[in-house]
Design a protein around this motif. Sequence first.
Motif, PDB file in Angstrom:
ATOM      1  N   TRP A 185      -8.675 -55.985  64.651  1.00 20.43           N
ATOM      2  CA  TRP A 185      -8.538 -54.647  65.209  1.00 20.43           C
ATOM      3  C   TRP A 185      -7.465 -53.873  64.442  1.00 20.43           C
ATOM      4  O   TRP A 185      -6.606 -54.455  63.773  1.00 20.43           O
ATOM      5  CB  TRP A 185      -8.208 -54.701  66.697  1.00 20.43           C
ATOM      6  N   GLU A 186      -7.551 -52.549  64.542  1.00 17.10           N
ATOM      7  CA  GLU A 186      -6.568 -51.671  63.929  1.00 17.10           C
ATOM      8  C   GLU A 186      -5.587 -51.270  65.010  1.00 17.10           C
ATOM      9  O   GLU A 186      -5.907 -50.501  65.920  1.00 17.10           O
ATOM     10  CB  GLU A 186      -7.247 -50.430  63.347  1.00 17.10           C
ATOM     11  N   ASP A 187      -4.377 -51.835  64.931  1.00 18.96           N
ATOM     12  CA  ASP A 187      -3.370 -51.536  65.948  1.00 18.96           C
ATOM     13  C   ASP A 187      -2.540 -50.338  65.488  1.00 18.96           C
ATOM     14  O   ASP A 187      -1.965 -50.371  64.393  1.00 18.96           O
ATOM     15  CB  ASP A 187      -2.471 -52.753  66.169  1.00 18.96           C
ATOM     16  N   PRO A 188      -2.458 -49.277  66.293  1.00 17.49           N
ATOM     17  CA  PRO A 188      -1.710 -48.091  65.866  1.00 17.49           C
ATOM     18  C   PRO A 188      -0.222 -48.337  65.681  1.00 17.49           C
ATOM     19  O   PRO A 188       0.447 -47.592  64.966  1.00 17.49           O
ATOM     20  CB  PRO A 188      -1.971 -47.089  66.995  1.00 17.49           C
ATOM     21  N   VAL A 189       0.300 -49.402  66.300  1.00 20.61           N
ATOM     22  CA  VAL A 189       1.726 -49.730  66.169  1.00 20.61           C
ATOM     23  C   VAL A 189       1.952 -50.724  65.037  1.00 20.61           C
ATOM     24  O   VAL A 189       2.884 -50.578  64.234  1.00 20.61           O
ATOM     25  CB  VAL A 189       2.270 -50.296  67.491  1.00 20.61           C
ATOM     26  N   TYR A 190       1.075 -51.735  64.926  1.00 18.36           N
ATOM     27  CA  TYR A 190       1.320 -52.847  64.003  1.00 18.36           C
ATOM     28  C   TYR A 190       0.371 -52.899  62.818  1.00 18.36           C
ATOM     29  O   TYR A 190       0.494 -53.784  61.971  1.00 18.36           O
ATOM     30  CB  TYR A 190       1.233 -54.176  64.781  1.00 18.36           C
ATOM     31  N   GLY A 191      -0.563 -51.965  62.732  1.00 15.74           N
ATOM     32  CA  GLY A 191      -1.479 -51.925  61.603  1.00 15.74           C
ATOM     33  C   GLY A 191      -2.634 -52.891  61.767  1.00 15.74           C
ATOM     34  O   GLY A 191      -2.875 -53.428  62.853  1.00 15.74           O
ATOM     35  N   PRO A 192      -3.371 -53.172  60.691  1.00 13.46           N
ATOM     36  CA  PRO A 192      -4.537 -54.058  60.771  1.00 13.46           C
ATOM     37  C   PRO A 192      -4.134 -55.462  61.208  1.00 13.46           C
ATOM     38  O   PRO A 192      -3.165 -56.035  60.708  1.00 13.46           O
ATOM     39  CB  PRO A 192      -5.081 -54.059  59.333  1.00 13.46           C
ATOM     40  N   GLN A 193      -4.885 -56.031  62.147  1.00 13.47           N
ATOM     41  CA  GLN A 193      -4.569 -57.344  62.697  1.00 13.47           C
ATOM     42  C   GLN A 193      -5.808 -58.242  62.711  1.00 13.47           C
ATOM     43  O   GLN A 193      -6.931 -57.765  62.940  1.00 13.47           O
ATOM     44  CB  GLN A 193      -4.067 -57.209  64.140  1.00 13.47           C
ATOM     45  N   VAL A 194      -5.589 -59.537  62.476  1.00 14.73           N
ATOM     46  CA  VAL A 194      -6.626 -60.545  62.633  1.00 14.73           C
ATOM     47  C   VAL A 194      -5.966 -61.725  63.331  1.00 14.73           C
ATOM     48  O   VAL A 194      -5.155 -62.441  62.722  1.00 14.73           O
ATOM     49  CB  VAL A 194      -7.236 -60.998  61.296  1.00 14.73           C
ATOM     50  N   LYS A 195      -6.291 -61.932  64.603  1.00 15.35           N
ATOM     51  CA  LYS A 195      -5.659 -62.985  65.388  1.00 15.35           C
ATOM     52  C   LYS A 195      -6.695 -63.655  66.298  1.00 15.35           C
ATOM     53  O   LYS A 195      -7.334 -62.999  67.125  1.00 15.35           O
ATOM     54  CB  LYS A 195      -4.532 -62.417  66.258  1.00 15.35           C
ATOM     55  N   GLY A 196      -6.852 -64.955  66.133  1.00 18.86           N
ATOM     56  CA  GLY A 196      -7.768 -65.688  66.985  1.00 18.86           C
ATOM     57  C   GLY A 196      -9.215 -65.359  66.673  1.00 18.86           C
ATOM     58  O   GLY A 196      -9.533 -64.670  65.695  1.00 18.86           O
ATOM     59  N   GLU A 197     -10.102 -65.842  67.522  1.00 17.71           N
ATOM     60  CA  GLU A 197     -11.518 -65.555  67.344  1.00 17.71           C
ATOM     61  C   GLU A 197     -12.173 -65.351  68.702  1.00 17.71           C
ATOM     62  O   GLU A 197     -11.686 -65.835  69.727  1.00 17.71           O
ATOM     63  CB  GLU A 197     -12.213 -66.657  66.560  1.00 17.71           C
ATOM     64  N   VAL A 198     -13.285 -64.627  68.680  1.00 19.84           N
ATOM     65  CA  VAL A 198     -13.876 -64.126  69.914  1.00 19.84           C
ATOM     66  C   VAL A 198     -15.361 -64.454  69.973  1.00 19.84           C
ATOM     67  O   VAL A 198     -16.039 -64.545  68.948  1.00 19.84           O
ATOM     68  CB  VAL A 198     -13.640 -62.599  70.008  1.00 19.84           C
ATOM     69  N   ALA A 199     -15.858 -64.651  71.193  1.00 21.22           N
ATOM     70  CA  ALA A 199     -17.288 -64.775  71.455  1.00 21.22           C
ATOM     71  C   ALA A 199     -17.617 -63.800  72.581  1.00 21.22           C
ATOM     72  O   ALA A 199     -17.030 -63.885  73.667  1.00 21.22           O
ATOM     73  CB  ALA A 199     -17.653 -66.194  71.867  1.00 21.22           C
ATOM     74  N   VAL A 200     -18.514 -62.866  72.334  1.00 22.13           N
ATOM     75  CA  VAL A 200     -18.842 -61.827  73.304  1.00 22.13           C
ATOM     76  C   VAL A 200     -19.956 -62.308  74.228  1.00 22.13           C
ATOM     77  O   VAL A 200     -20.983 -62.815  73.770  1.00 22.13           O
ATOM     78  CB  VAL A 200     -19.257 -60.526  72.596  1.00 22.13           C
ATOM     79  N   ILE A 201     -19.735 -62.170  75.531  1.00 23.15           N
ATOM     80  CA  ILE A 201     -20.741 -62.499  76.538  1.00 23.15           C
ATOM     81  C   ILE A 201     -21.410 -61.226  77.036  1.00 23.15           C
ATOM     82  O   ILE A 201     -22.641 -61.139  77.082  1.00 23.15           O
ATOM     83  CB  ILE A 201     -20.110 -63.262  77.716  1.00 23.15           C
ATOM     84  N   ARG A 202     -20.611 -60.251  77.420  1.00 25.28           N
ATOM     85  CA  ARG A 202     -21.146 -58.946  77.858  1.00 25.28           C
ATOM     86  C   ARG A 202     -20.847 -57.908  76.788  1.00 25.28           C
ATOM     87  O   ARG A 202     -19.685 -57.598  76.546  1.00 25.28           O
ATOM     88  CB  ARG A 202     -20.513 -58.525  79.183  1.00 25.28           C
ATOM     89  N   PRO A 203     -21.881 -57.334  76.127  1.00 23.94           N
ATOM     90  CA  PRO A 203     -21.611 -56.402  75.042  1.00 23.94           C
ATOM     91  C   PRO A 203     -21.411 -54.965  75.482  1.00 23.94           C
ATOM     92  O   PRO A 203     -20.878 -54.164  74.713  1.00 23.94           O
ATOM     93  CB  PRO A 203     -22.862 -56.527  74.156  1.00 23.94           C
ATOM     94  N   ASP A 204     -21.853 -54.609  76.694  1.00 23.13           N
ATOM     95  CA  ASP A 204     -21.744 -53.222  77.123  1.00 23.13           C
ATOM     96  C   ASP A 204     -21.978 -53.130  78.625  1.00 23.13           C
ATOM     97  O   ASP A 204     -22.120 -54.141  79.304  1.00 23.13           O
ATOM     98  CB  ASP A 204     -22.734 -52.323  76.365  1.00 23.13           C
ATOM     99  N   GLY A 205     -21.993 -51.898  79.116  1.00 21.99           N
ATOM    100  CA  GLY A 205     -22.241 -51.658  80.524  1.00 21.99           C
ATOM    101  C   GLY A 205     -23.028 -50.380  80.702  1.00 21.99           C
ATOM    102  O   GLY A 205     -23.496 -49.789  79.728  1.00 21.99           O
ATOM    103  N   THR A 206     -23.150 -49.923  81.941  1.00 15.94           N
ATOM    104  CA  THR A 206     -23.935 -48.725  82.203  1.00 15.94           C
ATOM    105  C   THR A 206     -23.107 -47.454  82.111  1.00 15.94           C
ATOM    106  O   THR A 206     -23.670 -46.358  82.078  1.00 15.94           O
ATOM    107  CB  THR A 206     -24.577 -48.793  83.602  1.00 15.94           C
ATOM    108  N   SER A 207     -21.780 -47.572  82.088  1.00 18.50           N
ATOM    109  CA  SER A 207     -20.934 -46.399  81.915  1.00 18.50           C
ATOM    110  C   SER A 207     -19.632 -46.816  81.255  1.00 18.50           C
ATOM    111  O   SER A 207     -19.188 -47.954  81.358  1.00 18.50           O
ATOM    112  CB  SER A 207     -20.642 -45.713  83.257  1.00 18.50           C
TER     113      SER A 207
END
Length: 279
Positions: free
Chosen positions: A27-49
């Motif tokens: 992610w691009e952190d506005p305070v700390y700049g570009p970051q790469v920490k850990g790893e992620v697996a997405v279960i829910r990609p979106d919602g209705t709003s």
Amino acid sequence: MTIVESSHRVVVASRNENPAEWTPFEWEDPVYGPQVKGEVAVIRPDGTSGSVMAGLWRTGRGIAGCAEDGSCLVDYSAPLGDETMVILEGTATITEVASGRTHQVGAGSIVANPKNVDLHWEIAAPFLKKFWVMWDSEIPGTPETDLIIGTISDNPEHWTPYEWVEPDHGPQTCGELTTVRATGSTGTLVTGLWRTGVGIAGCAEDGSSTIPYTAPLGDETMLILEGTAHLRDEVTGEEYELQAGDVVALPGGHPVTWTSHAPYVKKFFVITDANQTTE
């Protein structure tokens, strides 16, 4: 792990699943700049709003941004929205940068990180794993300036009966809840614990209960903590047997039938909606 593209389908997965491919969390952190920490697996990609996502995140040996022993230091100013999480494994020390307050968290801790609240994580070796729900919308909410900490074992003296109105079934009462966070930095966000059981409103003598449910308050993302339940999707006819550790994502307005088996069920929930406000 089950991942769907449609925001109008029920999603069921497990905190214990281990997909073949995890993605480095960048992610691009506005305070700390570009970051790469850990790893992620997405279960829910979106919602209705709004923008709602949920999944698993982990650190450990050989994982992006982690030390050789699996420990990890993370500076995170929560630019992506309100993040609500349950620590599943491991321990960490979290420092609120603005105030210097520190919190020791471990398996069972609930952590609510409001949007733009800057934190420093010191994650102990050999690993940490968490379940997270990320929420944001364009509708102004109630910004928080402090981290909110709870546990899945919270048991206040007074729980509140869960009462709501089903569009096709009228007023309903089933189970009881305790709220961890009742406001979001944007739109509506409510998170807490809900349970059914012997002597609880809307439950049978043995503690079981069956209800029609359309998640009328907004998209609901939940983690089953105790007990077993049955879920029937009334649109597709799909049926799910749920147990502790399962993650369930319900789209707002989607009809299901929920049955809590005896003697009890307890879940962690996050409800989000860009089109409502919490009084």
